[in-house]
Design a protein around this motif. Structure first.
Motif, short mmCIF file in Angstrom:
data_model
loop_
_atom_site.label_atom_id
_atom_site.label_comp_id
_atom_site.label_asym_id
_atom_site.label_seq_id
_atom_site.Cartn_x
_atom_site.Cartn_y
_atom_site.Cartn_z
N GLU A 1 1.15 -1.15 0.01
CA GLU A 1 -0.05 0.31 0.18
C GLU A 1 1.10 0.92 0.09
N GLU B 1 1.41 4.38 -2.71
CA GLU B 1 0.47 5.85 -2.50
C GLU B 1 1.94 5.97 -3.36
N ASN C 1 6.26 7.30 3.18
CA ASN C 1 7.36 7.38 4.60
C ASN C 1 7.39 9.41 5.28
N GLY D 1 2.56 8.88 5.10
CA GLY D 1 1.74 7.87 5.15
C GLY D 1 2.31 6.95 5.85
N ARG D 2 1.62 6.16 6.46
CA ARG D 2 1.49 4.82 6.68
C ARG D 2 2.34 3.99 5.80
N VAL E 1 3.73 -1.39 12.41
CA VAL E 1 3.19 -0.32 11.29
C VAL E 1 3.09 1.32 11.69
N MET E 2 3.09 3.04 10.40
CA MET E 2 2.87 3.93 11.72
C MET E 2 3.24 4.37 10.52
N ILE E 3 2.20 5.54 11.00
CA ILE E 3 1.91 6.67 10.34
C ILE E 3 3.70 7.48 10.37
N GLY E 4 4.54 8.04 8.41
CA GLY E 4 5.23 8.48 9.21
C GLY E 4 5.90 10.00 9.53
N PRO E 5 7.49 10.38 9.36
CA PRO E 5 8.42 9.47 8.92
C PRO E 5 9.23 8.43 9.95
N SER F 1 -1.37 4.92 16.26
CA SER F 1 0.13 5.26 15.47
C SER F 1 -0.05 4.72 14.33
N ASP F 2 -0.81 4.59 14.11
CA ASP F 2 -0.74 3.70 12.47
C ASP F 2 -2.16 4.64 12.00
N ARG G 1 -4.72 6.71 9.98
CA ARG G 1 -4.02 7.91 8.74
C ARG G 1 -4.50 9.35 8.60
N PRO H 1 -1.80 12.83 10.13
CA PRO H 1 -1.51 14.27 9.20
C PRO H 1 -2.65 15.04 9.54
#
Lengths: 299, 235
Positions: free
Chosen positions: A53, A57, A106, A110-111, B26-30, B86-87, B89, B92
């Motif tokens: 995914e 993205e 990243n 994004g995830r 699995v996480m939202i970056g960065p 933490s993942d 969406r 942001p």
């Protein structure tokens, strides 16, 4: 943490030897005898889905990072490659483009799945996805290869480190490349010793790599470094599959990596004060971003 | 691990748990240290606070203060305060979504906060009006450490169900609490007590091997000399 006794450090060579003696892959050896091996494979399946995914993205282009340094280069490179102008062939080219795309995902919040870190998250998905597309692989083999990659990462974490702040980028992109190389060997039917050699060959080419993010952000040089590190992984895997061996055993390479990391000055360990971060352009970007923070902070 | 190869299965089970940690989260970056970690600390603050948050003041120290903006740290912290994972969406867009939900927050960048390079503090206010201050550090890889709660030193990693007891520093209070735990056959993994001055306010933090239930928490709160109880599930 892991239950290993402190004086007995984890050894990849021993694990590889045991897997080989049982005529199993590294991941197969890890899973055998666990009370619920399927649980781990199901979890890896979920993480693989996240990796794909994040790649899609990243490939969609139209990305904007908070630091403003991301420019949709994964998409740009893949388009160029598709126009058959690339110097690299289809597989290697796509692998590099995919790694850029995941890293760009990243950087733009994004995830992603950290593998082993967020800053090096592009390498493993890119290498495995490239091989998956080019060869007739089952998706389940990818879930296994993720475990094999994780084993390499675990031993690096145990004997050295996976944090750029401690060991420089050799511990992040370097480790990810070693992990991807070992997984790639397993995916292509190579033996556990060959997987170990691939990890060693890849890691050796990264010894001393500094962690020098401009403005402290995971953007420059991290994103493009992910792309090129993915090529290292493919190269190391191919050498190992051809029967090329690392003269220095993998555990000793990992120990050397730890020693090199400890010898790196602080400025080259994720402080944003050395390497390209300290270049005139790097400093200018950092100052510009610091001004924005000051202007928006309510301090 | 040496000598264990080919024999005891537990060793592979341990190594496999490590593998699952390494191949994630699995996480939202960065950044696991600047995005996922701060989110978890804020999530912990929300859990411990236990009542709706009306306003929050977040101080980002050290490297979090210096590079937090570019790492989405403010969004991550606000997302944690709203109880998101933490993942999630939505991370942001956390700032705008928090504003429209009525949560007041202020983010301050203070490069010189505490001793840890990635330290932060969170002040929460509820409507009764209850307040709480949490200080913590993001250790990297999404791991966090709670350093103090309302000025009392703790060292919690959010890996166990945790009970925090505000009490008077008097003989027998600790025994009262642990007595209730032992009545229910609940095992303590780690515990510590901190006080500011002898005989005055103290704070006990207990990390449990087992889950805590509401009835137990209520009974601990009813003990003499116990002023308040906070709880946190594993992060």
């Amino acid at each position: 943490m892991t239950g290993w006794e402190e004086e007995e450090r984890a050894s990849l060579s021993e694990l590889i030897g045991a897997a080989q003696a049982h005529q199993m892959t590294l991941s197969g050896f890890m899973l055998q005898g666990l009370s619920d091996p399927e649980r781990h494979l199901v979890e890896m399946k979920k993480r693989w889905a996240v990796m794909i995914e994040s790649m899609e993205e990243g490939c969609s282009g139209n990305l904007r990072s908070s630091g403003g340094m991301v420019a949709g280069d994964g998409r740009r490179y893949l388009d160029y490659l598709a126009s058959s102008k690339g110097l690299l062939d289809g597989l290697t080219g796509r692998v590099m483009g995919y790694a850029l795309a995941v890293s760009e995902c990243n950087a733009t919040m994004g995830r992603i799945c950290a593998a082993p870190t967020a800053g090096s998250c592009g390498i493993i998905p890119a290498v495995f996805r490239g091989l998956f597309e080019s060869y007739d692989l089952e998706e389940r083999a990818i879930h296994h290869a993720l475990i094999t990659a994780g084993v390499i990462g675990s031993i690096i974490a145990e004997r050295a480190t996976l944090a750029g702040a401690e060991g420089g980028c050799q511990a992040e992109c370097g480790a990810a490349s070693a992990m991807a190389a070992a997984g790639a060997v397993e995916l292509m039917g190579g033996s556990p010793p060959a997987a170990g050699h691939a990890a060693a060959l890849s890691l050796k080419s990264f010894l001393g790599l500094v962690c020098d993010p401009v403005a402290g952000l995971v953007e420059v040089p991290c994103i493009k470094r992910n792309g090129i590190a993915a090529l290292h992984a493919l190269g190391a895997a191919d050498l190992a599959l051809a029967g090329v061996e690392s003269v220095i055993p993998v555990d000793e390479v990992i120990d050397a990596m730890a020693a090199v990391g400890a010898a790196l000055p602080r400025t080259l360990r994720e402080t944003g004060e050395g390497g390209v971060a300290a270049s005139p352009t790097g400093r200018r970007i950092a100052e510009r971003l610091a001004d924005v923070t000051k202007a928006e902070g309510e301090d | 691990m040496r000598g264990a190869i080919g024999t005891p299965r537990e060793n592979y089970a341990d190594l496999m748990e490590e593998v699952m940690t390494i191949m994630g989260p699995v996480m939202i970056g960065p950044s696991s240290s600047h995005t996922a970690g701060p989110l978890k600390l804020a999530f912990a603050a929300r859990e411990l606070f236990g009542v709706p948050i009306m306003s929050a003041r977040i101080v980002l120290g050290g490297s979090l203060g210096a590079t937090g903006k570019g790492h989405g740290t403010p969004q991550a912290v606000v997302a944690g305060l709203m109880g998101w994972a933490s993942d999630d969406r939505r991370v942001p867009r956390a700032l705008e979504l928090a504003r429209s939900s009525g949560l007041k927050f202020e983010v301050v960048y203070a490069p010189k906060l505490g001793n840890h390079p990635n330290e932060m503090s969170i002040d929460l206010t509820g409507d009764d009006p209850q307040t709480m201050r949490l200080r913590g550090a993001s250790l990297g890889g999404g791991k966090v450490q709670l350093l103090s709660v309302d000025g009392f030193k703790v060292s919690l990693f959010g890996t166990f169900p945790t009970l925090i007891v505000y009490m008077l520093d008097r003989p027998g209070v600790i025994a009262g609490v642990t007595g209730l735990l032992s009545e229910r056959d609940l095992n303590v993994a780690f515990m510590s007590v901190a006080r500011k001055r002898k005989g005055e306010d103290a704070l006990m933090s207990i990390e449990m091997d087992d889950d805590l239930d509401d009835d137990l928490i209520e009974r601990v709160g009813q003990l003499r000399q116990v002023k308040r109880v906070r709880v946190m599930s594993p992060l």
